[in-house]
Design a protein around this motif. Structure first.
Motif: not given
Length: 327
Positions: A132, A215-216, A218-220
């Motif tokens: 990222t 981001l998707a 990492r967090y989802l």
């Protein structure tokens, strides 16, 4: 057709686009910025052991090389602009560089696509933090580069149209000579700058898609989204590459400009006393075209008369007129 006089004067060189020097400076700054970013990522990758940094650094190297070709083309065209070795000047050097850059873009698209498909089938562990960081840093560099390259608004995936005036004609019925009627800067497609801009857009696109996917992931937990976005990015880059290849190849192969040829035909034959028996119109630089027109008329009209009918047509830099008797 009567015997031609062997006397002949040299062609005046076709001028480079008015924005040539400005675009050259902008491209050089982008090359420097890209090269610094490339070296920084590779060095940081070795120091931190991050494969994400190393991979993006070497990916950036391909774009730095392509942008280097763009900068070199500007320098070559400028250096040889007045050389008598090139009959119509060096206006097509930028299109040759653009064609080369389009091929590189195509190869990059294939590489990204293949690697993305492989990772869809065989997922690999992703270091979301480092990846990222790289994507955000790359996007910042791309935004700055895009700002540097976007001053003239004539080099995006579409481009625009320009003009130059007819200033060159030959009377082949009486003699073989040349006359100039003013010098004009050529405006129009700068496919060299366009190729640099598309390289920057391609990098920006991959960075934006990567940031969203990372981001998707990492967090989802959507790890599959990263390679999926890679496939999407590859398809878009391939589309841009195809458009640039099509446009630059047409110029390099002297593709006829049907619209300009139609305007030229209408102007010359409008009075009804002349018939065009042969007509060729092709690009010789940014916004500049050359034309060869063979006409038949009774009585035989001079090239000067024919020339006055074409004076108002924008886009013709060199006009060669051959006058003959009845068809």
């Amino acid at each position: 057709m009567s015997k031609l006089d062997s006397s002949m004067r040299c062609h005046a060189p076709v001028p480079l686009a008015a924005s040539h020097d400005r675009n050259a400076r902008r491209t050089l700054w982008v090359v420097i910025l890209t090269a610094v970013m490339m070296v920084g990522e590779i060095v940081a990758g070795y120091i931190t052991g991050s494969m994400a940094l190393l991979a993006d650094g070497f990916h950036m190297a391909t774009h730095a090389g392509a942008l280097g070709v763009t900068a070199a083309a500007y320098a070559y065209a400028k250096h040889h602009a007045e050389s008598g070795r090139y009959s119509f000047g060096t206006g097509k050097v930028g299109d040759l560089a653009g064609f080369t850059s389009a091929l590189i873009l195509g190869l990059v698209a294939i590489g990204i696509g293949v690697e993305s498909v492989v990772r869809l089938v065989h997922p690999e562990k992703v270091d979301f933090g480092d990846a990222t960081f790289v994507a955000v840093l790359g996007l910042i560099v791309n935004i700055v580069s895009a700002i540097l390259l976007s001053g003239d608004h004539n080099h995006g995936p579409g481009g625009d149209h320009g003009h130059a005036h007819a200033d060159h004609d030959h009377d082949h019925a009486q003699a073989h000579g040349h006359a100039h009627h003013g010098h004009h800067h050529a405006h129009g497609h700068d496919n060299n700058m366009r190729s640099a801009y598309i390289h920057v857009l391609a990098d920006a696109l991959t960075s934006v898609l990567a940031i969203g996917a990372l981001l998707a992931g990492r967090y989802l937990g959507w790890v599959w989204l990263d390679p999926a976005m890679g496939v999407v990015g590859a398809l878009v880059i391939a589309h841009w590459s195809h458009g640039l290849l099509r446009d630059t190849a047409g110029i390099l192969l002297d593709r006829s400009d049907a619209q300009l040829a139609g305007r030229l035909s209408a102007a010359i034959e409008g009075a009804g006393d002349v018939t065009i028996t042969d007509l060729h119109v092709w690009p010789i630089g940014a916004g500049c075209h050359a034309a060869i027109v063979t006409v038949a008329s009774t009585p035989i009209l001079s090239a000067e008369v024919i020339r006055t009918r074409a004076v108002g047509i924008k886009g013709i830099r060199h006009l060669t007129i051959e006058c003959a008797g009845p068809a």
